[in-house]
Design a protein around this motif. Structure first.
Motif, PDB file in Angstrom:
ATOM      1  N   ALA A 108       0.824  -1.205   0.000  1.00  0.00           N
ATOM      2  CA  ALA A 108       0.000   0.000   0.000  1.00  0.00           C
ATOM      3  C   ALA A 108       0.863   1.263   0.000  1.00  0.00           C
ATOM      4  N   GLU A 109       0.337   2.333  -0.560  1.00  0.00           N
ATOM      5  CA  GLU A 109       0.947   3.659  -0.438  1.00  0.00           C
ATOM      6  C   GLU A 109       0.467   4.263   0.875  1.00  0.00           C
ATOM      7  N   VAL A 110       1.384   4.637   1.743  1.00  0.00           N
ATOM      8  CA  VAL A 110       1.038   5.185   3.044  1.00  0.00           C
ATOM      9  C   VAL A 110       1.178   6.702   3.020  1.00  0.00           C
ATOM     10  N   VAL A 111       0.117   7.402   3.410  1.00  0.00           N
ATOM     11  CA  VAL A 111       0.127   8.862   3.539  1.00  0.00           C
ATOM     12  C   VAL A 111       0.004   9.184   5.022  1.00  0.00           C
ATOM     13  N   LEU A 112       1.025   9.820   5.581  1.00  0.00           N
ATOM     14  CA  LEU A 112       1.047  10.134   7.010  1.00  0.00           C
ATOM     15  C   LEU A 112       0.431  11.506   7.274  1.00  0.00           C
ATOM     16  N   TYR A 113      -0.232  11.644   8.430  1.00  0.00           N
ATOM     17  CA  TYR A 113      -0.828  12.930   8.814  1.00  0.00           C
ATOM     18  C   TYR A 113      -0.716  13.124  10.324  1.00  0.00           C
ATOM     19  N   ASP A 114      -0.846  14.367  10.773  1.00  0.00           N
ATOM     20  CA  ASP A 114      -0.828  14.724  12.191  1.00  0.00           C
ATOM     21  C   ASP A 114      -2.260  14.656  12.706  1.00  0.00           C
ATOM     22  N   ARG A 115      -2.540  13.680  13.577  1.00  0.00           N
ATOM     23  CA  ARG A 115      -3.925  13.462  13.999  1.00  0.00           C
ATOM     24  C   ARG A 115      -4.479  14.592  14.852  1.00  0.00           C
ATOM     25  N   VAL A 116      -3.598  15.437  15.402  1.00  0.00           N
ATOM     26  CA  VAL A 116      -4.044  16.573  16.203  1.00  0.00           C
ATOM     27  C   VAL A 116      -4.328  17.790  15.325  1.00  0.00           C
ATOM     28  N   LYS A 117      -3.494  18.026  14.326  1.00  0.00           N
ATOM     29  CA  LYS A 117      -3.591  19.244  13.523  1.00  0.00           C
ATOM     30  C   LYS A 117      -4.315  19.059  12.193  1.00  0.00           C
ATOM     31  N   GLU A 118      -4.395  17.835  11.697  1.00  0.00           N
ATOM     32  CA  GLU A 118      -4.974  17.607  10.380  1.00  0.00           C
ATOM     33  C   GLU A 118      -6.216  16.732  10.455  1.00  0.00           C
ATOM     34  N   ASP A 119      -7.091  16.874   9.473  1.00  0.00           N
ATOM     35  CA  ASP A 119      -8.353  16.137   9.402  1.00  0.00           C
ATOM     36  C   ASP A 119      -8.205  14.983   8.412  1.00  0.00           C
ATOM     37  N   ARG A 120      -8.195  13.765   8.945  1.00  0.00           N
ATOM     38  CA  ARG A 120      -7.991  12.613   8.073  1.00  0.00           C
ATOM     39  C   ARG A 120      -9.151  12.430   7.096  1.00  0.00           C
ATOM     40  N   ASP A 121     -10.361  12.799   7.508  1.00  0.00           N
ATOM     41  CA  ASP A 121     -11.507  12.677   6.610  1.00  0.00           C
ATOM     42  C   ASP A 121     -11.341  13.580   5.391  1.00  0.00           C
ATOM     43  N   GLU A 122     -10.846  14.792   5.626  1.00  0.00           N
ATOM     44  CA  GLU A 122     -10.640  15.721   4.517  1.00  0.00           C
ATOM     45  C   GLU A 122      -9.559  15.196   3.581  1.00  0.00           C
ATOM     46  N   ILE A 123      -8.479  14.683   4.163  1.00  0.00           N
ATOM     47  CA  ILE A 123      -7.390  14.134   3.347  1.00  0.00           C
ATOM     48  C   ILE A 123      -7.893  12.955   2.520  1.00  0.00           C
ATOM     49  N   GLY A 124      -8.634  12.066   3.168  1.00  0.00           N
ATOM     50  CA  GLY A 124      -9.157  10.901   2.466  1.00  0.00           C
ATOM     51  C   GLY A 124     -10.115  11.269   1.356  1.00  0.00           C
ATOM     52  N   ALA A 125     -11.010  12.226   1.620  1.00  0.00           N
ATOM     53  CA  ALA A 125     -11.974  12.643   0.601  1.00  0.00           C
ATOM     54  C   ALA A 125     -11.271  13.260  -0.603  1.00  0.00           C
ATOM     55  N   ARG A 126     -10.239  14.040  -0.335  1.00  0.00           N
ATOM     56  CA  ARG A 126      -9.510  14.690  -1.427  1.00  0.00           C
ATOM     57  C   ARG A 126      -8.794  13.667  -2.307  1.00  0.00           C
ATOM     58  N   ILE A 127      -8.055  12.745  -1.691  1.00  0.00           N
ATOM     59  CA  ILE A 127      -7.314  11.748  -2.469  1.00  0.00           C
ATOM     60  C   ILE A 127      -8.270  10.823  -3.207  1.00  0.00           C
ATOM     61  N   SER A 128      -9.354  10.438  -2.531  1.00  0.00           N
ATOM     62  CA  SER A 128     -10.346   9.570  -3.163  1.00  0.00           C
ATOM     63  C   SER A 128     -10.937  10.232  -4.400  1.00  0.00           C
ATOM     64  N   ARG A 129     -11.238  11.516  -4.283  1.00  0.00           N
ATOM     65  CA  ARG A 129     -11.826  12.255  -5.404  1.00  0.00           C
ATOM     66  C   ARG A 129     -10.826  12.391  -6.547  1.00  0.00           C
ATOM     67  N   GLU A 130      -9.583  12.697  -6.220  1.00  0.00           N
ATOM     68  CA  GLU A 130      -8.562  12.915  -7.235  1.00  0.00           C
ATOM     69  C   GLU A 130      -8.229  11.628  -8.002  1.00  0.00           C
ATOM     70  N   ARG A 131      -8.254  10.484  -7.320  1.00  0.00           N
ATOM     71  CA  ARG A 131      -7.790   9.236  -7.940  1.00  0.00           C
ATOM     72  C   ARG A 131      -8.902   8.232  -8.243  1.00  0.00           C
ATOM     73  N   GLY A 132     -10.122   8.569  -7.863  1.00  0.00           N
ATOM     74  CA  GLY A 132     -11.222   7.649  -8.129  1.00  0.00           C
ATOM     75  C   GLY A 132     -11.202   6.406  -7.270  1.00  0.00           C
ATOM     76  N   LEU A 133     -10.675   6.531  -6.041  1.00  0.00           N
ATOM     77  CA  LEU A 133     -10.573   5.389  -5.134  1.00  0.00           C
ATOM     78  C   LEU A 133     -11.836   5.256  -4.287  1.00  0.00           C
ATOM     79  N   THR A 134     -12.150   4.047  -3.875  1.00  0.00           N
ATOM     80  CA  THR A 134     -13.298   3.795  -3.004  1.00  0.00           C
ATOM     81  C   THR A 134     -12.845   3.805  -1.548  1.00  0.00           C
ATOM     82  N   LEU A 135     -13.484   4.641  -0.742  1.00  0.00           N
ATOM     83  CA  LEU A 135     -13.140   4.734   0.680  1.00  0.00           C
ATOM     84  C   LEU A 135     -13.747   3.566   1.448  1.00  0.00           C
TER      85      LEU A 135
END
Length: 323
Positions: free
Chosen positions: A115-142
């Motif tokens: 898998a490709e791993v994308v790291l984020y700061d769980r205190v400062k960043e929103d994982r849902d926003e990151i996931g929605a953006r990448i999913s939209r850009e690449r056509g991936l199913t969450l």
């Protein structure tokens, strides 16, 4: 949204893929618990936790053309590995969003599964926003970690096995203690037991100060955790119970049980010395509850799920050296 038919269908798709993990016991642990104690060792499942069940269930349920585009998930580690392995076995790409403070072993294993791993700061960043953006850009199913019907159905196959193994042991009534984060495993097991072993009752177990499900069951509404860091039980720290899982938990589960980090460490050490299994802190909370909170458990038999064994070496050594 999830029923026994979905769980049975998930089991059929998991046939030949998931392990039927053993139900272990030890007279030494019985003595500490003050009753018969059986341990459902999901730490021995593929990818090192029960999460492979839900990952395979969700990936295998996708339409082939959708699945071929790839999947995306966010996780502190066990869901990450379960989805990554399921995607690899299906020959499709996977992107996994993981917090920077996730155990190193879990990050390394997820990458090792391709898998490709994308790291984020769980205190400062929103994982849902990151996931929605990448999913939209690449056509991936969450594939969500717990609030996802096919994931819950996959985790529920654990409950089908518990029902069968309990019957083999002559167990008709017992509390079934389950490590609980967002509630995917606990709700799936509860649904399976309702249908296949109504004398067994699922009960969520959580670390101290991260007991959102226990408090939610007590109040009757979804409660939130004030923090997302501060316990060694990283695998089951979530903001709150899921919107899909909580109604199931509320309808079917008994009261929650809460343990300390030290009790989780003690349970890890005892699981190693008495059962010869490696359990991570979050995966050990149900065993800790069975061993050290017996006053909150009814009956002469209890079943505890050890949900995962993906633990960094230093954390495991610390548990063994302390206890």
């Amino acid at each position: 949204m999830v029923d026994i038919a979905m769980i049975e269908a998930a089991r059929a798709r998991l046939g030949g893929r998931a392990r039927r993990t053993p139900l272990l016991s030890s007279p030494f642990l019985d003595e500490i618990a003050g009753r018969r104690l059986f341990v459902k060792a999901e730490c021995l499942q593929h990818s090192g936790s029960f999460k492979f069940r839900g990952g395979w269930s969700a990936v295998s349920a996708l339409e082939p053309t959708v699945r071929a585009r790839g999947v995306i998930a966010f996780s502190s580690g066990n869901h990450a590995q379960g989805v990554a392995l399921a995607a690899k076995l299906h020959g499709v790409p996977a992107v996994i969003i993981m917090p920077t403070d996730a155990p190193k072993l879990k990050i390394a294993n997820t990458r090792a599964f391709g898998a490709e791993v994308v790291l984020y700061d769980r205190v400062k960043e929103d994982r849902d926003e990151i996931g929605a953006r990448i999913s939209r850009e690449r056509g991936l199913t969450l594939i969500r970690p717990f609030d996802e019907p096919q994931v819950i159905a996959g985790q529920g196959t654990t409950g089908l096995e518990i029902a069968e193994q309990a019957a083999e042991e002559g167990i008709e009534t017992a509390d079934v203690l389950v490590p609980c984060g967002g509630g995917g495993l606990t709700s799936g097991i509860a649904l399976a037991l309702e249908s296949r072993a109504p004398g067994l009752k699922a009960r969520p177990c959580e670390p101290e100060n991260f007991d959102d499900t226990t408090r939610s069951l007590a109040s009757g509404k979804i409660e939130h955790n004030a923090a997302l860091q501060g316990s060694i039980c990283d695998a089951i720290i979530t903001p709150q119970p899921g919107n899909i899982t909580f109604p199931i938990l509320k309808r079917l589960c008994g009261p929650g049980l809460v343990v300390t980090d030290e009790e989780a460490q003690k349970a890890m050490a005892l699981a190693f010395t008495r059962l010869k299994i490696v359990v991570e802190p979050g995966g050990a909370v149900a065993l800790a509850a069975a061993l050290f909170h017996g006053k909150g458990i009814d009956g002469d038999t209890v079943i505890a799920v050890t949900s995962g064994g993906n633990v960094d070496q230093d954390v495991f050594e610390a548990a063994l050296s302390r206890h």
